[in-house]
Scaffold this motif. Structure first.
Motif, PDB file in Angstrom:
ATOM      1  N   LYS A  33      -4.683  16.239   1.501  1.00 20.02           N
ATOM      2  CA  LYS A  33      -5.324  15.059   0.922  1.00 20.02           C
ATOM      3  C   LYS A  33      -4.430  13.867   1.211  1.00 20.02           C
ATOM      4  CE  LYS A  33      -8.608  17.215  -1.476  1.00 20.02           C
ATOM      5  NZ  LYS A  33     -10.025  17.003  -1.282  1.00 20.02           N
ATOM      6  N   THR A  34      -5.035  12.761   1.580  1.00 19.49           N
ATOM      7  CA  THR A  34      -4.290  11.518   1.747  1.00 19.49           C
ATOM      8  C   THR A  34      -4.741  10.574   0.645  1.00 19.49           C
ATOM      9  OG1 THR A  34      -4.033  11.824   4.123  1.00 19.49           O
ATOM     10  CG2 THR A  34      -3.775   9.584   3.270  1.00 19.49           C
ATOM     11  N   ILE A  35      -3.796  10.135  -0.162  1.00 20.86           N
ATOM     12  CA  ILE A  35      -4.055   9.223  -1.272  1.00 20.86           C
ATOM     13  C   ILE A  35      -3.444   7.885  -0.903  1.00 20.86           C
ATOM     14  CG2 ILE A  35      -3.697   8.798  -3.735  1.00 20.86           C
ATOM     15  CD1 ILE A  35      -2.918  11.850  -3.889  1.00 20.86           C
ATOM     16  N   PHE A  36      -4.211   6.812  -1.081  1.00 20.12           N
ATOM     17  CA  PHE A  36      -3.584   5.504  -0.924  1.00 20.12           C
ATOM     18  C   PHE A  36      -4.036   4.577  -2.030  1.00 20.12           C
ATOM     19  CE2 PHE A  36      -7.302   5.251   1.826  1.00 20.12           C
ATOM     20  CZ  PHE A  36      -7.816   3.978   1.616  1.00 20.12           C
ATOM     21  N   THR A  37      -3.116   3.686  -2.397  1.00 27.12           N
ATOM     22  CA  THR A  37      -3.354   2.762  -3.491  1.00 27.12           C
ATOM     23  C   THR A  37      -2.582   1.481  -3.243  1.00 27.12           C
ATOM     24  OG1 THR A  37      -3.293   2.507  -5.911  1.00 27.12           O
ATOM     25  CG2 THR A  37      -1.454   3.688  -4.891  1.00 27.12           C
ATOM     26  N   LEU A  38      -3.046   0.399  -3.818  1.00 23.75           N
ATOM     27  CA  LEU A  38      -2.324  -0.874  -3.761  1.00 23.75           C
ATOM     28  C   LEU A  38      -1.512  -1.030  -5.037  1.00 23.75           C
ATOM     29  CD1 LEU A  38      -5.073  -3.233  -2.327  1.00 23.75           C
ATOM     30  CD2 LEU A  38      -3.184  -2.145  -1.112  1.00 23.75           C
ATOM     31  N   VAL A  39      -0.261  -1.393  -4.864  1.00 26.40           N
ATOM     32  CA  VAL A  39       0.660  -1.487  -5.991  1.00 26.40           C
ATOM     33  C   VAL A  39       1.429  -2.795  -5.879  1.00 26.40           C
ATOM     34  CG1 VAL A  39       2.604  -0.368  -7.135  1.00 26.40           C
ATOM     35  CG2 VAL A  39       0.902   1.028  -5.996  1.00 26.40           C
ATOM     36  N   ASN A  40       1.583  -3.488  -7.002  1.00 22.57           N
ATOM     37  CA  ASN A  40       2.441  -4.667  -7.020  1.00 22.57           C
ATOM     38  C   ASN A  40       3.868  -4.246  -6.686  1.00 22.57           C
ATOM     39  OD1 ASN A  40       0.429  -6.466  -7.788  1.00 22.57           O
ATOM     40  ND2 ASN A  40       0.696  -5.954  -9.941  1.00 22.57           N
ATOM     41  N   ASP A  41       4.595  -5.142  -6.061  1.00 20.15           N
ATOM     42  CA  ASP A  41       5.966  -4.831  -5.651  1.00 20.15           C
ATOM     43  C   ASP A  41       6.801  -4.301  -6.817  1.00 20.15           C
ATOM     44  OD1 ASP A  41       5.309  -5.647  -3.117  1.00 20.15           O
ATOM     45  OD2 ASP A  41       6.277  -7.600  -3.272  1.00 20.15           O
ATOM     46  N   GLU A  42       6.644  -4.897  -7.992  1.00 18.19           N
ATOM     47  CA  GLU A  42       7.469  -4.491  -9.132  1.00 18.19           C
ATOM     48  C   GLU A  42       7.056  -3.124  -9.701  1.00 18.19           C
ATOM     49  OE1 GLU A  42       4.342  -7.502 -10.387  1.00 18.19           O
ATOM     50  OE2 GLU A  42       5.963  -7.524  -8.936  1.00 18.19           O
ATOM     51  N   ASP A  43       5.852  -2.647  -9.411  1.00 18.69           N
ATOM     52  CA  ASP A  43       5.393  -1.341  -9.904  1.00 18.69           C
ATOM     53  C   ASP A  43       5.609  -0.209  -8.897  1.00 18.69           C
ATOM     54  OD1 ASP A  43       4.549  -2.505 -12.282  1.00 18.69           O
ATOM     55  OD2 ASP A  43       2.540  -2.910 -11.499  1.00 18.69           O
ATOM     56  N   ALA A  66       0.865  -1.164   0.000  1.00 23.51           N
ATOM     57  CA  ALA A  66       0.000   0.000   0.000  1.00 23.51           C
ATOM     58  C   ALA A  66       0.907   1.220   0.000  1.00 23.51           C
ATOM     59  CB  ALA A  66      -0.906   0.008   1.225  1.00 23.51           C
ATOM     60  N   LEU A  67       0.687   2.105  -0.954  1.00 22.01           N
ATOM     61  CA  LEU A  67       1.442   3.339  -1.045  1.00 22.01           C
ATOM     62  C   LEU A  67       0.552   4.466  -0.528  1.00 22.01           C
ATOM     63  CD1 LEU A  67       3.933   4.942  -2.039  1.00 22.01           C
ATOM     64  CD2 LEU A  67       2.761   5.165  -4.246  1.00 22.01           C
ATOM     65  N   PHE A  68       1.050   5.217   0.438  1.00 19.65           N
ATOM     66  CA  PHE A  68       0.323   6.338   1.038  1.00 19.65           C
ATOM     67  C   PHE A  68       1.037   7.634   0.695  1.00 19.65           C
ATOM     68  CE2 PHE A  68      -0.886   2.762   3.599  1.00 19.65           C
ATOM     69  CZ  PHE A  68      -2.205   3.012   3.956  1.00 19.65           C
ATOM     70  N   LEU A  69       0.262   8.639   0.351  1.00 20.10           N
ATOM     71  CA  LEU A  69       0.802   9.965   0.100  1.00 20.10           C
ATOM     72  C   LEU A  69      -0.073  10.972   0.827  1.00 20.10           C
ATOM     73  CD1 LEU A  69       2.596  12.056  -1.344  1.00 20.10           C
ATOM     74  CD2 LEU A  69       1.009  11.922  -3.279  1.00 20.10           C
ATOM     75  N   VAL A  70       0.507  11.658   1.804  1.00 16.58           N
ATOM     76  CA  VAL A  70      -0.169  12.770   2.463  1.00 16.58           C
ATOM     77  C   VAL A  70       0.277  14.010   1.704  1.00 16.58           C
ATOM     78  CG1 VAL A  70      -0.519  14.041   4.607  1.00 16.58           C
ATOM     79  CG2 VAL A  70      -0.156  11.556   4.666  1.00 16.58           C
ATOM     80  N   LEU A  71      -0.634  14.585   0.955  1.00 17.57           N
ATOM     81  CA  LEU A  71      -0.326  15.650   0.011  1.00 17.57           C
ATOM     82  C   LEU A  71      -0.724  17.005   0.587  1.00 17.57           C
ATOM     83  CD1 LEU A  71       0.553  16.458  -2.887  1.00 17.57           C
ATOM     84  CD2 LEU A  71      -1.821  16.046  -3.578  1.00 17.57           C
ATOM     85  N   ASN A  72       0.255  17.811   0.930  1.00 14.07           N
ATOM     86  CA  ASN A  72      -0.019  19.155   1.418  1.00 14.07           C
ATOM     87  C   ASN A  72      -0.296  20.119   0.276  1.00 14.07           C
ATOM     88  OD1 ASN A  72       0.293  18.366   4.079  1.00 14.07           O
ATOM     89  ND2 ASN A  72       2.458  18.845   4.097  1.00 14.07           N
ATOM     90  N   LYS A  73       0.355  19.911  -0.844  1.00 10.89           N
ATOM     91  CA  LYS A  73       0.133  20.746  -2.025  1.00 10.89           C
ATOM     92  C   LYS A  73      -1.065  20.191  -2.799  1.00 10.89           C
ATOM     93  CE  LYS A  73       4.737  22.570  -2.670  1.00 10.89           C
ATOM     94  NZ  LYS A  73       5.754  22.891  -3.654  1.00 10.89           N
ATOM     95  N   THR A  74      -2.247  20.453  -2.278  1.00  5.13           N
ATOM     96  CA  THR A  74      -3.465  19.856  -2.838  1.00  5.13           C
ATOM     97  C   THR A  74      -3.722  20.275  -4.280  1.00  5.13           C
ATOM     98  OG1 THR A  74      -4.832  21.588  -1.857  1.00  5.13           O
ATOM     99  CG2 THR A  74      -4.533  19.572  -0.575  1.00  5.13           C
ATOM    100  N   GLU A  75      -3.148  21.384  -4.699  1.00  6.21           N
ATOM    101  CA  GLU A  75      -3.329  21.817  -6.086  1.00  6.21           C
ATOM    102  C   GLU A  75      -2.646  20.865  -7.073  1.00  6.21           C
ATOM    103  OE1 GLU A  75       0.416  23.901  -4.605  1.00  6.21           O
ATOM    104  OE2 GLU A  75      -1.554  23.450  -3.776  1.00  6.21           O
ATOM    105  N   LYS A  76      -1.803  19.974  -6.570  1.00  4.83           N
ATOM    106  CA  LYS A  76      -1.101  18.997  -7.413  1.00  4.83           C
ATOM    107  C   LYS A  76      -1.839  17.652  -7.508  1.00  4.83           C
ATOM    108  CE  LYS A  76       2.657  21.449  -8.175  1.00  4.83           C
ATOM    109  NZ  LYS A  76       3.144  21.777  -9.503  1.00  4.83           N
ATOM    110  N   LEU A  77      -2.993  17.551  -6.884  1.00  7.68           N
ATOM    111  CA  LEU A  77      -3.721  16.275  -6.842  1.00  7.68           C
ATOM    112  C   LEU A  77      -3.988  15.710  -8.230  1.00  7.68           C
ATOM    113  CD1 LEU A  77      -5.239  14.052  -5.283  1.00  7.68           C
ATOM    114  CD2 LEU A  77      -7.269  15.530  -5.393  1.00  7.68           C
ATOM    115  N   ASN A  78      -4.567  16.496  -9.118  1.00  6.19           N
ATOM    116  CA  ASN A  78      -4.893  15.982 -10.456  1.00  6.19           C
ATOM    117  C   ASN A  78      -3.647  15.585 -11.230  1.00  6.19           C
ATOM    118  OD1 ASN A  78      -7.656  16.150 -10.123  1.00  6.19           O
ATOM    119  ND2 ASN A  78      -7.781  18.214 -10.975  1.00  6.19           N
ATOM    120  N   ASP A  79      -2.567  16.346 -11.069  1.00 13.01           N
ATOM    121  CA  ASP A  79      -1.311  16.004 -11.742  1.00 13.01           C
ATOM    122  C   ASP A  79      -0.802  14.642 -11.274  1.00 13.01           C
ATOM    123  OD1 ASP A  79      -1.387  18.468 -13.055  1.00 13.01           O
ATOM    124  OD2 ASP A  79      -0.107  19.436 -11.562  1.00 13.01           O
TER     125      ASP A  79
END
Length: 109
Positions: free
Chosen positions: A65-75, A3-16
């Protein structure tokens, strides 16, 4: 799987970031509205902490914003690189925090 977690303070970069994720094969993520502890203390009714923290924190970004996603180890490398491509040096103050954890069982993908 991780699981990859990103706590994003620069919310204007979310779509990017989401667009970059799609480019590298990350096809799903969950996005939560979040708030850091320091910001919560500033807004709360703890006079000592609020006053001290208010003087050192950037109140222009009280929420993130906190983004989380599941990613295969190789990705994982590609996903982390995508975030760094958008945000640049994450060691700078106010950018955000990224970390991953191993995931044992996944049901529902």
């Amino acid at each position: 799987m991780k699981a990859l977690f990103l706590v994003l303070n620069k919310t204007e970069k979310l779509n990017d970031i989401l667009e970059k994720f799609m480019e590298v094969g990350v096809t799903g993520a969950t996005i939560l509205d979040s708030q850091g502890m320091g910001s919560a203390l500033i807004e709360g009714e703890i006079p000592l902490f609020g006053g001290v923290l208010r003087s050192v924190m950037d109140n222009n970004r009280p929420y993130n914003k906190t983004i989380f996603t599941l990613v295969n180890d190789e990705d994982m490398r590609a996903a982390k690189s995508a975030v760094k491509d958008v945000l640049g040096d994450m060691n700078q103050p106010g950018v955000g925090l990224m970390f991953s954890v191993d995931v044992g069982d996944v049901v529902g993908i």
